[in-house]
Design a protein around this motif. Structure first.
Motif, short mmCIF file in Angstrom:
data_model
loop_
_atom_site.label_atom_id
_atom_site.label_comp_id
_atom_site.label_asym_id
_atom_site.label_seq_id
_atom_site.Cartn_x
_atom_site.Cartn_y
_atom_site.Cartn_z
N MET A 224 18.43 76.15 78.84
CA MET A 224 19.88 76.19 78.78
C MET A 224 20.37 75.66 77.43
O MET A 224 19.95 74.60 76.99
N LYS A 225 21.26 76.42 76.80
CA LYS A 225 21.84 75.96 75.54
C LYS A 225 23.06 75.08 75.82
O LYS A 225 23.84 75.36 76.72
N LYS A 226 23.20 74.03 75.00
CA LYS A 226 24.31 73.11 75.18
C LYS A 226 25.13 73.02 73.89
O LYS A 226 24.56 72.91 72.80
N PHE A 227 26.43 73.05 74.05
CA PHE A 227 27.35 72.93 72.92
C PHE A 227 28.36 71.82 73.21
O PHE A 227 28.66 71.53 74.38
N THR A 228 28.86 71.20 72.15
CA THR A 228 29.76 70.05 72.30
C THR A 228 31.03 70.27 71.48
O THR A 228 30.98 70.81 70.37
N HIS A 229 32.16 69.85 72.04
CA HIS A 229 33.42 69.97 71.32
C HIS A 229 34.40 68.94 71.87
O HIS A 229 34.11 68.22 72.83
N PHE A 230 35.57 68.85 71.27
CA PHE A 230 36.67 68.02 71.79
C PHE A 230 37.91 68.90 71.81
O PHE A 230 37.89 70.04 71.31
N TYR A 231 38.99 68.41 72.42
CA TYR A 231 40.23 69.17 72.44
C TYR A 231 41.32 68.48 71.65
O TYR A 231 41.42 67.24 71.62
N SER A 232 42.16 69.29 71.02
CA SER A 232 43.39 68.83 70.41
C SER A 232 44.41 69.94 70.57
O SER A 232 44.06 71.08 70.93
N LEU A 233 45.66 69.65 70.32
CA LEU A 233 46.70 70.66 70.46
C LEU A 233 46.75 71.62 69.28
O LEU A 233 47.42 72.64 69.32
N THR A 234 46.03 71.28 68.22
CA THR A 234 45.96 72.11 67.02
C THR A 234 44.55 72.69 66.89
O THR A 234 43.61 72.18 67.51
N PRO A 235 44.35 73.74 66.09
CA PRO A 235 43.11 74.53 66.17
C PRO A 235 41.85 73.93 65.57
O PRO A 235 40.78 74.53 65.72
N GLU A 236 41.91 72.74 64.96
CA GLU A 236 40.72 72.24 64.27
C GLU A 236 39.54 71.97 65.21
O GLU A 236 38.39 71.94 64.78
N TRP A 237 39.82 71.77 66.51
CA TRP A 237 38.73 71.48 67.44
C TRP A 237 37.74 72.65 67.56
O TRP A 237 36.59 72.47 67.95
N GLN A 238 38.19 73.86 67.20
CA GLN A 238 37.35 75.05 67.36
C GLN A 238 36.22 75.13 66.33
O GLN A 238 35.21 75.80 66.57
N TYR A 239 36.39 74.44 65.19
CA TYR A 239 35.42 74.59 64.10
C TYR A 239 34.02 74.20 64.55
O TYR A 239 33.04 74.91 64.30
N GLN A 240 33.92 73.05 65.19
CA GLN A 240 32.61 72.55 65.62
C GLN A 240 31.98 73.46 66.66
O GLN A 240 30.79 73.79 66.59
N LEU A 241 32.77 73.90 67.63
CA LEU A 241 32.24 74.75 68.69
C LEU A 241 31.75 76.09 68.15
O LEU A 241 30.65 76.55 68.48
N ALA A 242 32.56 76.71 67.29
CA ALA A 242 32.16 78.00 66.71
C ALA A 242 30.88 77.85 65.89
O ALA A 242 29.98 78.71 65.93
N LYS A 243 30.76 76.74 65.16
CA LYS A 243 29.58 76.51 64.33
C LYS A 243 28.34 76.31 65.18
O LYS A 243 27.27 76.86 64.90
N GLU A 244 28.45 75.53 66.25
CA GLU A 244 27.30 75.23 67.10
C GLU A 244 26.75 76.49 67.78
O GLU A 244 25.54 76.65 67.94
N MET A 245 27.65 77.36 68.21
CA MET A 245 27.18 78.56 68.93
C MET A 245 26.95 79.75 68.00
O MET A 245 26.64 80.84 68.47
N ASN A 246 27.12 79.54 66.67
CA ASN A 246 26.97 80.62 65.70
C ASN A 246 27.95 81.76 65.96
O ASN A 246 27.64 82.94 65.73
N GLY A 247 29.13 81.39 66.45
CA GLY A 247 30.17 82.39 66.69
C GLY A 247 31.07 82.52 65.47
O GLY A 247 31.11 81.65 64.60
N GLU A 248 31.80 83.61 65.41
CA GLU A 248 32.73 83.84 64.29
C GLU A 248 34.12 83.35 64.68
O GLU A 248 34.64 83.74 65.73
N LEU A 249 34.71 82.50 63.86
CA LEU A 249 36.08 82.03 64.07
C LEU A 249 37.03 82.83 63.18
O LEU A 249 36.90 82.81 61.96
N ILE A 250 37.96 83.52 63.79
CA ILE A 250 38.88 84.39 63.06
C ILE A 250 40.29 83.77 63.07
O ILE A 250 40.87 83.54 64.14
N ASP A 251 40.82 83.50 61.89
CA ASP A 251 42.20 83.02 61.72
C ASP A 251 42.51 81.77 62.55
O ASP A 251 43.64 81.59 63.03
N ASP A 252 41.50 80.91 62.72
CA ASP A 252 41.69 79.68 63.49
C ASP A 252 42.16 79.96 64.92
O ASP A 252 42.71 79.08 65.59
N THR A 253 41.92 81.17 65.40
CA THR A 253 42.47 81.58 66.69
C THR A 253 41.43 82.15 67.64
O THR A 253 41.31 81.72 68.79
#
Length: 330
Positions: free
Chosen positions: A1-30
């Motif tokens: 099982m793969k595990k990824f870690t992140h936190f939440y905020s009301l603004t989009p910066e929380w996505q950076y870590q999650l996208a990086k860990e899963m090797n996903g593409e982050l488009i327009d911070d959205t």
């Protein structure tokens, strides 16, 4: 099982870590595009107002993934609406909560100061929406509806684990379902999602603002009894509605009390619940491509008149069943 870690905020910066860990593409911070190594699909995040943001998830995973959310200093409540037609898992303090709208509770409210994880099912479409709401916006509401009352009113859960755990009301189900056929890459998706999210929050607040006091609430035995009849209805959608008298006898209570408790527990009447679920099943059968004619479908659902079925279907979906019918190819 793969595990990824992140936190939440009301603004989009929380996505950076999650996208990086899963090797996903982050488009327009959205938009996070799920990598092919994990499956396919996307998530969409946007801020609605300075105190409310939304995350919409629509994807299919081909291997087991556990997404761990770290607690943070951001004073938020997380309202998780899960419309997946299978069981996903939310874990808080090593306690697992099944989540999903088809046969299980689909609404969970989590305090951002408590760590949790989300484990979506494999090879199934996960459809979920999360509202991140600044606690200060809900101060008055929470004062009038303390969490202790909620845990007694619905499903008893350990303290400091889950704030609330319930079914999704039918109107909110339709609102979220309307997102299914829209592309996240359309320019109008963001504004549409914001409008849907505000309506969902309004539904939640309206649903519980006039809640009864604890001493007048449903007991655990009564919850079990009415839930048993709900399961029976779901298992017998191909048959006619069995009657309130039959269901109340199954629950071991008078018809009047049964109707009152079913309404309080599921925010609808037994008959309306049955019709709604029967129409959802009808929609699946019509689009399955397994039938040659509409008549075959209505017989499968135990209807005898096409005109009656058409009127019920139109009331629910605002279109004729013929518009959704996919004829079986010989």
């Amino acid at each position: 099982m793969k595990k990824f870690t992140h936190f939440y905020s009301l603004t989009p910066e929380w996505q950076y870590q999650l996208a990086k860990e899963m090797n996903g593409e982050l488009i327009d911070d959205t938009i996070i595009v799920i990598p092919e190594s994990l499956g396919h699909g996307h998530s969409y995040f946007t801020q609605i107002t300075p105190g409310i943001s939304v995350l919409f998830m629509d994807f299919v995973l081909k291997e087991e993934v556990k997404i761990n959310r770290l607690k943070s200093d951001n004073e938020l409540y997380i309202l998780h609406f899960d419309l997946s037609e299978h069981i996903n898992m939310i874990t808080i303090n090593d306690i697992n909560f099944k989540i999903g709208s088809y046969d299980n509770l689909g609404l969970a409210i989590i305090d951002n100061k408590i760590e949790s994880s989300f484990q979506p099912a494999v090879n199934e479409r996960t459809l979920a929406l999360r509202l991140l709401v600044d606690k200060r916006l809900l101060t008055d509401f929470l004062k009038n509806h303390p969490s202790e009352d909620y845990s007694k009113r619905k499903i008893t859960v350990p303290k400091n684990s889950l704030y609330y755990y319930d079914n999704i009301d039918s109107n909110s189900i339709l609102l979220i379902r309307s997102l299914k056929e829209r592309s996240m890459f359309e320019p109008t998706f963001g504004p549409y999602l914001k409008g849907i999210s505000l309506k969902l929050l309004g539904n939640f607040l309206n649903r519980y603002e006039n809640s009864k006091t604890v001493e007048n609430e449903i007991t655990e035995l009564e919850i079990e009894a009415v839930t048993k009849t709900r399961t029976f209805l779901l298992d017998n959608l191909n048959n006619p509605f069995p009657s309130v008298t039959y269901l109340s006898e199954m629950a071991g209570m008078s018809p009047s009390k049964y109707k009152m408790l079913f309404k309080r527990r599921f925010n609808t009447s037994p008959n309306n619940f049955f019709i709604k679920e029967k129409m959802l099943l009808a929609n699946k059968l019509l689009q399955s491509g397994d039938y040659h004619t509409l008549t075959e479908v209505i017989y499968e659902l135990n209807y005898t008149k096409l005109s009656y079925f058409t009127s019920k279907y139109f009331d629910f979906f605002h279109k004729k069943p013929s518009e959704d019918f996919r004829k079986k190819i010989k």
